[in-house]
Design a protein around this motif. Structure first.
Motif, short mmCIF file in Angstrom:
data_model
loop_
_atom_site.label_atom_id
_atom_site.label_comp_id
_atom_site.label_asym_id
_atom_site.label_seq_id
_atom_site.Cartn_x
_atom_site.Cartn_y
_atom_site.Cartn_z
N LEU A 143 0.46 -1.13 0.39
CA LEU A 143 -0.27 0.06 -0.15
C LEU A 143 0.77 1.30 0.49
O LEU A 143 1.73 1.70 1.16
N LEU A 144 0.77 1.65 -1.16
CA LEU A 144 1.20 2.86 -1.36
C LEU A 144 1.30 4.26 -0.64
O LEU A 144 -0.68 3.96 -0.41
N THR A 145 2.21 4.97 0.00
CA THR A 145 1.03 5.92 0.21
C THR A 145 0.83 6.92 -0.48
O THR A 145 1.01 7.14 -1.88
N PRO A 146 -0.58 8.05 -0.87
CA PRO A 146 -1.13 8.74 -1.69
C PRO A 146 -0.06 9.49 -2.46
O PRO A 146 -0.07 10.83 -1.01
N GLY A 147 0.07 10.01 -3.15
CA GLY A 147 0.89 10.51 -3.98
C GLY A 147 0.51 12.09 -3.67
O GLY A 147 -0.63 12.61 -3.31
N ASP A 148 1.08 12.65 -3.58
CA ASP A 148 0.61 14.42 -3.89
C ASP A 148 0.69 15.25 -5.29
O ASP A 148 1.94 14.78 -6.13
N LEU A 149 0.30 15.91 -6.04
CA LEU A 149 0.38 16.98 -6.73
C LEU A 149 2.14 17.41 -6.82
O LEU A 149 1.86 18.09 -5.58
N ARG A 150 2.71 17.99 -7.50
CA ARG A 150 3.77 18.24 -6.60
C ARG A 150 4.53 19.34 -8.25
O ARG A 150 5.40 20.05 -8.44
N SER A 151 3.11 19.98 -8.75
CA SER A 151 2.90 20.97 -9.48
C SER A 151 3.46 22.22 -8.59
O SER A 151 3.76 23.31 -10.34
N LYS A 152 2.82 22.24 -7.40
CA LYS A 152 2.62 24.04 -6.86
C LYS A 152 4.06 24.26 -6.15
O LYS A 152 3.82 24.58 -4.65
N ARG A 153 5.48 22.89 -6.13
CA ARG A 153 6.64 22.65 -5.08
C ARG A 153 7.71 22.70 -6.09
O ARG A 153 7.60 23.07 -7.25
N SER A 154 8.99 22.87 -5.24
CA SER A 154 9.81 23.21 -5.62
C SER A 154 10.21 21.72 -6.48
O SER A 154 9.60 20.58 -6.12
N VAL A 155 11.06 21.71 -6.87
CA VAL A 155 11.45 20.21 -7.15
C VAL A 155 12.40 19.06 -6.66
O VAL A 155 12.82 20.33 -5.32
N ALA A 156 11.84 18.11 -5.99
CA ALA A 156 12.19 17.32 -5.15
C ALA A 156 13.98 17.04 -5.15
O ALA A 156 14.30 17.12 -5.85
N GLN A 157 14.09 16.45 -3.70
CA GLN A 157 15.52 16.81 -3.31
C GLN A 157 16.29 15.19 -3.84
O GLN A 157 15.17 13.88 -3.17
N GLY A 158 17.17 14.73 -4.40
CA GLY A 158 17.07 13.45 -3.93
C GLY A 158 17.82 12.50 -5.41
O GLY A 158 17.50 12.94 -5.72
N ASP A 159 18.61 11.80 -5.09
CA ASP A 159 18.95 10.97 -6.36
C ASP A 159 17.45 9.84 -6.82
O ASP A 159 16.91 9.54 -6.16
N ASP A 160 18.02 9.44 -8.29
CA ASP A 160 16.95 8.28 -9.14
C ASP A 160 17.46 7.65 -9.91
O ASP A 160 18.53 7.92 -10.17
N ALA A 161 16.80 6.73 -10.02
CA ALA A 161 17.59 6.02 -11.31
C ALA A 161 16.60 6.18 -12.89
O ALA A 161 16.53 5.15 -13.66
N ASN A 162 15.97 7.41 -12.99
CA ASN A 162 15.64 7.57 -13.88
C ASN A 162 14.93 6.83 -14.65
O ASN A 162 14.87 6.61 -15.67
N GLY A 163 13.64 6.79 -13.53
CA GLY A 163 12.63 5.74 -14.39
C GLY A 163 13.18 4.35 -14.22
O GLY A 163 11.96 3.26 -14.45
N ARG A 164 14.05 3.70 -13.91
CA ARG A 164 14.60 2.21 -13.93
C ARG A 164 13.82 1.31 -12.36
O ARG A 164 13.27 2.28 -12.00
N TYR A 165 14.53 0.15 -12.37
CA TYR A 165 14.42 -0.32 -10.93
C TYR A 165 15.28 -1.42 -11.49
O TYR A 165 15.77 -1.81 -12.46
N LEU A 166 15.03 -1.99 -10.48
CA LEU A 166 16.35 -3.40 -10.17
C LEU A 166 15.23 -3.78 -8.83
O LEU A 166 15.02 -4.34 -8.03
N VAL A 167 15.36 -5.77 -9.34
CA VAL A 167 14.61 -6.83 -9.02
C VAL A 167 15.90 -7.23 -7.78
O VAL A 167 16.82 -7.26 -7.73
N ASN A 168 14.63 -6.48 -6.71
CA ASN A 168 15.76 -7.44 -5.57
C ASN A 168 15.28 -8.13 -3.95
O ASN A 168 13.73 -7.54 -4.18
N ARG A 169 15.83 -8.76 -3.63
CA ARG A 169 14.93 -9.67 -2.24
C ARG A 169 16.06 -9.48 -1.28
O ARG A 169 16.56 -9.96 -1.97
#
Length: 419
Positions: A271-297
């Protein structure tokens, strides 16, 4: 239990592919096929691109949701720059066998969802790729290629042309606000290109998205050694925002973006935390993987066969639905495309867009993309916002077909990062 649990997303049903019209994409084509991937064997987060005549291998893999080995066959097809099949015969692009049986498999272990994992390495001892370009691996059960189970796509580059470039935020339409503009040059370095306007096919993809890719680009300046692509409005992209990230590699501990993980009806539900609209906020901070995913357990010895499947429930609250378009999930988890498998549904009782996907354990990047009616290109501005500061990657693919040739050579692949 949330009421949207029954709303699920399975892979699209079996389709017949028009070999001469529809571009290939990495995707599952049967409901029981999941997690179709084309990855560098030694670097799963790299682009699905290998060098011609190198020791690099592509790892083609997928899961079939049953606990028994099935007879899956493959065929390797050479493609044009637009990912439609080329006219080359198999003997022209492969030395060895272009088809065969996928006999490398493993049954899942200690998972609530039973599945069988399959994989194939390309090239291998039985086949060598002779020419550069795009390739599609077609997968079918019992040699029935009229009813494909999956497709996995990758590219082979014969690096002949150098590429230099940069991303600027002072674009041709505004100054340091919502957009980023890519400028780059091709350096032929003695490689003969007589007519760059007709011989070269150049494509740029932002974060590997298909919907906003820039294609059929023409140079703005040309010389015997350099082709410049500058001040081109096709190369202006929304800056967008940093991707949202979730990690459910453990059933018991989880981080930001996940409200909780529950076990219900013999399966795990994230159950994901309900998302929020980020259109009226500043750019989010932190690194990402530009849309990728990695299978891991976590604490697993083999992610391929020990990572479990979980229903992941996406929620984007909104008082009213968009009347002029739809909301889609964008990211590698949905093939970076805006097909039906990525489209969200508006729930009037919950006042939210919702979507449920059966995903293999690991870490995932995604965004909520708005797509106007009758459009094939999405916008992040209404949902995620768009900011010039966002870190994005722009991958340039350069294809060459000289006069009289019958296929598109891939002669350069270059990724340029903003910021």
């Amino acid at each position: 239990m949330h009421k949207w649990f029954p709303i699920v997303c399975l892979a699209v049903g079996c389709v017949l592919h028009d070999l001469h019209a529809t571009p290939w994409r990495t995707q599952a084509l049967l409901p029981q096929i999941h997690t179709v991937q084309a990855q560098l064997s030694d670097n799963p987060l790299a682009l699905p691109v290998i060098e011609l005549n190198s020791d690099q291998q592509m790892r083609i893999s997928f899961d079939e949701l049953s606990y028994e080995r099935r007879n899956f066959n493959y065929k390797i097809v050479h493609c044009n720059a637009d990912w439609t099949p080329s006219v080359l015969s198999e003997v022209e692009y492969i030395d060895g066998f272009y088809d065969g049986i996928i006999d490398d498999y493993a049954l899942s272990t200690n998972t609530t969802t039973l599945y069988t994992h399959y994989q194939l390495l390309v090239p291998n001892d039985e086949l060598r790729l002779k020419v550069s370009g795009n390739y599609a691996v077609l997968i079918a059960e019992n040699n029935d290629f009229d009813h494909l189970a999956a497709v996995a796509c990758f590219s082979v580059v014969d690096s002949r042309i150098g590429v230099t470039g940069a991303v600027r935020t002072n674009t041709d339409i505004e100054l340091s606000n919502r957009y980023q503009q890519l400028d780059f040059e091709l350096h032929t370095n003695g490689y003969e290109v007589r007519d760059p306007f007709n011989e070269l096919k150049v494509t740029v993809r932002q974060n590997q998205r298909w919907d906003n890719a820039a294609t059929n680009l023409q140079p703005t300046y040309t010389s015997t050694t350099t082709q410049a692509y500058k001040n081109n409005r096709q190369l202006i992209f929304e800056g967008g925002n940093q991707y949202r990230s979730i990690d459910f590699s453990s059933e018991y501990t989880y981080g930001a973006g996940i409200e909780r993980i529950v076990f219900d009806h013999e399966q795990f539900h994230v159950l994901l935390t309900p998302g929020d609209l980020r259109s009226k906020r500043s750019v989010a901070q932190g690194d990402d993987a530009n849309g990728r995913y990695l299978v891991n357990r976590q604490l697993s010895d083999d992610n391929d066969s020990e990572a479990d499947y979980m229903w992941v429930h996406f929620v984007l609250p909104m008082d009213e639905p968009f009347l002029t378009g739809s909301i889609y999930l964008i990211g590698e988890l949905c093939g970076n495309d805006i097909g039906e498998q990525a489209r969200m549904t508006y729930d009037f009782a919950e006042h939210a867009y919702i979507k449920s996907l059966l995903l293999k354990q690991g870490g995932y990047n995604f965004q909520y993309l708005y797509v106007p009616k009758n459009s094939t290109t999405g916008s992040l501005q209404p949902t995620e916002g768009s900011y010039w500061q966002t870190e994005n990657e722009y991958t340039i693919y350069v294809y060459h077909r000289a006069w009289g040739e019958r296929y598109d050579r891939l002669v350069a692949v270059k990724t340029i990062y903003s910021n």
